[in-house]
Design an enzyme around this catalytic site. Sequence first.
Site, PDB file in Angstrom:
ATOM      1  N   ILE A  18       0.825  -1.195   0.000  1.00 54.08           N
ATOM      2  CA  ILE A  18       0.000   0.000   0.000  1.00 54.08           C
ATOM      3  C   ILE A  18       0.861   1.248   0.000  1.00 54.08           C
ATOM      4  CG2 ILE A  18      -1.597   1.364   1.402  1.00 54.08           C
ATOM      5  CD1 ILE A  18      -2.923  -1.258   2.260  1.00 54.08           C
ATOM      6  N   ASP A  60      14.777   2.791  10.300  1.00 55.98           N
ATOM      7  CA  ASP A  60      13.878   1.931  11.070  1.00 55.98           C
ATOM      8  C   ASP A  60      12.919   2.844  11.817  1.00 55.98           C
ATOM      9  OD1 ASP A  60      12.627   0.297  12.977  1.00 55.98           O
ATOM     10  OD2 ASP A  60      14.393  -0.988  13.195  1.00 55.98           O
ATOM     11  N   ASN A  87       2.529   4.861   7.388  1.00 55.69           N
ATOM     12  CA  ASN A  87       2.017   3.668   6.725  1.00 55.69           C
ATOM     13  C   ASN A  87       2.733   2.393   7.159  1.00 55.69           C
ATOM     14  OD1 ASN A  87       0.537   2.264   4.352  1.00 55.69           O
ATOM     15  ND2 ASN A  87       2.704   1.806   4.002  1.00 55.69           N
ATOM     16  N   TYR A 152      -1.847  -7.549  16.310  1.00 58.78           N
ATOM     17  CA  TYR A 152      -2.089  -6.671  15.170  1.00 58.78           C
ATOM     18  C   TYR A 152      -3.367  -5.868  15.361  1.00 58.78           C
ATOM     19  CZ  TYR A 152      -2.887  -5.182  10.340  1.00 58.78           C
ATOM     20  OH  TYR A 152      -3.121  -4.431   9.209  1.00 58.78           O
ATOM     21  N   THR A 187      -1.438  -7.240  -1.165  1.00 58.77           N
ATOM     22  CA  THR A 187      -0.088  -6.744  -0.932  1.00 58.77           C
ATOM     23  C   THR A 187       0.809  -7.940  -0.645  1.00 58.77           C
ATOM     24  OG1 THR A 187      -0.375  -6.565   1.471  1.00 58.77           O
ATOM     25  CG2 THR A 187      -1.010  -4.641   0.140  1.00 58.77           C
TER      26      THR A 187
END
Length: 262
Positions: A18, A60, A87, A152, A187
């Site tokens: 993305i 990072d 993102n 997540y 993705t």
Amino acid sequence: MQLLTGKIILLTGGSRGIGFECALKYAEAGAIVVILSNDPVSLATAIAALGSSHSAILADVAVPADVERAVQQTLEKYGRIDVIHNNAGIAHPSSPLHETTEAEWDDVMNVNLKSIYLTTRYGIEALKQSKGCIINTSSLVGEIGQENHAAYTASKGAVNSLTKSMALDYAPFQIRVNAVAPAGVWTPMLREWGQHQNNGQGIEQYMNAIHPLGYCPEGDVIADACVFLASDKARFITGHVMHVSGGAELGYRALLQATETV
């Protein structure tokens, strides 16, 4: 005039998936894009596709010194930052909470959540000067949950509430803060996730079925929404978590259809 002409956009995780689609769309809309990634190979490929007017910084996003350096390099080269698009994200591990290791938990929170804290900490003064905006890439599962992805979904739920609090905190400076929440998007990360599921061969049917519009999209549909949110067309939108989901959160149809096809 293009929607983003002259805007400088700092984009984390912009070399793949993305993020890369967003980088392409931002550039197409007239912006200059500065991509941050910790993957030198995909970073080089992305910047080669974008062109020399854009920049790539190996960093990072979970390391404060790296983020501070990236912000400073962007300001030194371009003189301003108009948009910070957070993102960068990871989805591993695919496990319930009690099977998630402490290291896995920390990795998800550092990349998906702490990175937003760091880009804001080091970039907020630049956004005050430009009266810019922040976009956070969230996920629909941050609102509806998902089995076997406790870390997540927790991180993305936090992104959603953080987006709203940031919108309130920075509204006095005319800084808008919004998030986009995809459902399924093809993705590399999603395809890797599919390989770890019990029915890997049926994953494409499953991903198509959960979207009432009938298909799982590519990342460009998310990128188009982000171009809008970054533009002056969205000048009175802040604190909004925009579902770019093909209706995946609506009713029972998607769930029943997905159950039948998998």
